[in-house]
Design an enzyme around this catalytic site. Structure first.
Site, PDB file in Angstrom:
ATOM      1  N   HIS A  42     -18.444  42.578  28.587  1.00  0.00           N
ATOM      2  CA  HIS A  42     -17.591  42.196  27.468  1.00  0.00           C
ATOM      3  C   HIS A  42     -18.358  42.077  26.165  1.00  0.00           C
ATOM      4  O   HIS A  42     -17.987  42.668  25.156  1.00  0.00           O
ATOM      5  CB  HIS A  42     -16.895  40.863  27.778  1.00  0.00           C
ATOM      6  CG  HIS A  42     -16.063  40.350  26.646  1.00  0.00           C
ATOM      7  ND1 HIS A  42     -16.589  39.557  25.636  1.00  0.00           N
ATOM      8  CD2 HIS A  42     -14.747  40.521  26.358  1.00  0.00           C
ATOM      9  CE1 HIS A  42     -15.629  39.268  24.774  1.00  0.00           C
ATOM     10  NE2 HIS A  42     -14.503  39.832  25.181  1.00  0.00           N
ATOM     11  N   GLU A  94      -8.118  44.304  34.737  1.00  0.00           N
ATOM     12  CA  GLU A  94      -8.576  44.610  33.388  1.00  0.00           C
ATOM     13  C   GLU A  94     -10.093  44.463  33.368  1.00  0.00           C
ATOM     14  O   GLU A  94     -10.648  43.574  34.016  1.00  0.00           O
ATOM     15  CB  GLU A  94      -7.923  43.633  32.401  1.00  0.00           C
ATOM     16  CG  GLU A  94      -8.268  43.882  30.937  1.00  0.00           C
ATOM     17  CD  GLU A  94      -9.481  43.115  30.437  1.00  0.00           C
ATOM     18  OE1 GLU A  94      -9.898  43.344  29.281  1.00  0.00           O
ATOM     19  OE2 GLU A  94     -10.038  42.295  31.194  1.00  0.00           O
ATOM     20  N   GLU A 146     -10.402  48.228  28.888  1.00  0.00           N
ATOM     21  CA  GLU A 146     -10.567  47.909  27.474  1.00  0.00           C
ATOM     22  C   GLU A 146     -11.841  48.569  26.977  1.00  0.00           C
ATOM     23  O   GLU A 146     -12.939  48.269  27.457  1.00  0.00           O
ATOM     24  CB  GLU A 146     -10.627  46.405  27.213  1.00  0.00           C
ATOM     25  CG  GLU A 146     -10.754  46.140  25.717  1.00  0.00           C
ATOM     26  CD  GLU A 146     -10.887  44.687  25.313  1.00  0.00           C
ATOM     27  OE1 GLU A 146     -11.348  44.442  24.173  1.00  0.00           O
ATOM     28  OE2 GLU A 146     -10.550  43.810  26.123  1.00  0.00           O
ATOM     29  N   HIS A 149      -7.700  39.447  34.890  1.00  0.00           N
ATOM     30  CA  HIS A 149      -8.573  39.573  33.724  1.00  0.00           C
ATOM     31  C   HIS A 149     -10.039  39.654  34.136  1.00  0.00           C
ATOM     32  O   HIS A 149     -10.556  38.758  34.810  1.00  0.00           O
ATOM     33  CB  HIS A 149      -8.343  38.347  32.833  1.00  0.00           C
ATOM     34  CG  HIS A 149      -9.008  38.405  31.507  1.00  0.00           C
ATOM     35  ND1 HIS A 149      -9.724  37.346  30.986  1.00  0.00           N
ATOM     36  CD2 HIS A 149      -9.057  39.363  30.557  1.00  0.00           C
ATOM     37  CE1 HIS A 149     -10.173  37.655  29.782  1.00  0.00           C
ATOM     38  NE2 HIS A 149      -9.790  38.879  29.498  1.00  0.00           N
ATOM     39  N   ASP A 172     -13.828  45.468  30.737  1.00  0.00           N
ATOM     40  CA  ASP A 172     -14.390  45.909  29.460  1.00  0.00           C
ATOM     41  C   ASP A 172     -15.458  46.963  29.721  1.00  0.00           C
ATOM     42  O   ASP A 172     -16.335  46.767  30.564  1.00  0.00           O
ATOM     43  CB  ASP A 172     -15.029  44.726  28.730  1.00  0.00           C
ATOM     44  CG  ASP A 172     -14.051  43.583  28.523  1.00  0.00           C
ATOM     45  OD1 ASP A 172     -13.163  43.736  27.681  1.00  0.00           O
ATOM     46  OD2 ASP A 172     -14.182  42.553  29.222  1.00  0.00           O
TER      47      ASP A 172
END
Length: 247
Positions: A56, A41, A116, A14, A43
């Site tokens: 993020h 992952e 994301e 993450h 952002d």
């Protein structure tokens, strides 16, 4: 229904390395990789001049020494910010990475990526289009494309319109009315849920619709064991120091 082919590993780090390094930085990716993770992952949002970069929050204050909306500033200014000191002295001066730099790191090391799409409010569809266009260019000719996910259907619609061949996943923190129909209308290949949302019923619904099942953010062994027993496909974790992705 036959599930789509799935070239991704089960374990996903993450924001690079969870909480062990400043999130969404190259330092975090390197630390996650040192723990054996091969999928990450992150952002991605857009600067004021349209450069995709990793962060993020909509605002800069929590994870940088900047102020205001990240999307209101040009990349030249964002690239000068310190995105590491908030975490610890060891990472003082760590910059915000551009999406392009992270892409090159992943491609050169054979790492898979879950992007994301995290738009600044008001530019959801546009951000989806731009991020998808950049991803398609950077991964052109690669066997394993990045997985594009978002909580915002508008962003996934933008990605779908721009680069329909790239795989997409709908992120869910609640099972709002029409969640499955929305994922199917966006031609998603996966649902990425708060791990507590998965049970026998929801996994069965997703799989019957031909969707892969991923979970965030799984930081306890009991939760991971439950999800594996349910037959889900992917686990996004902060605990790169707890879980062995090779197991």
């Amino acid at each position: 229904m036959t599930l789509p082919s799935w070239p991704y590993p089960r374990w996903v780090a993450h924001r690079g390395a969870g909480k062990l390094a400043p999130e969404n930085t190259l330092a975090a990716f390197r630390l996650g990789a040192s723990h054996g993770f091969r999928m990450f992952e992150c952002d991605v949002k857009l600067s004021a001049d349209g450069v995709p970069f990793l962060m993020h929050d909509a605002t800069l204050e929590r994870t940088t020494n900047g102020t205001g909306l990240g999307g209101d500033q040009p990349w030249g200014a964002l690239a000068q910010l310190d995105a590491g000191s908030w975490h610890s002295r060891a990472y003082a001066g760590e910059p915000l990475p551009s999406f392009e730099n992270i892409a090159h790191y992943c491609l050169r090391n054979g790492h898979a990526l879950n992007i994301e799409i995290k738009p600044t409010p008001g530019v959801e569809e546009h951000t989806g289009r731009v991020v998808a266009d950049h991803a398609a260019r950077l991964w052109q000719g690669q066997a394993v494309p990045p997985l594009l996910t978002s909580f915002r259907p508008e962003s996934l619609a933008g990605a779908q319109a721009a680069q329909p061949q790239l795989p997409r996943g709908l992120l869910l923190d609640t099972l709002w009315k029409g969640w499955l129909e929305t994922a199917l209308s966006l031609d998603c290949v996966a649902l990425v849920c708060n791990h507590a949302l998965w049970d026998t019923s929801t996994v069965t619904q997703a799989q019957a619709a031909g969707l892969r099942t991923l979970s965030y953010t799984v930081n306890d062994e009991w939760a991971a064991e439950r999800l594996i027993a349910l037959g889900t496909d992917g686990i996004i974790t902060d605990r790169v120091d707890l879980f062995s992705p090779m197991a």
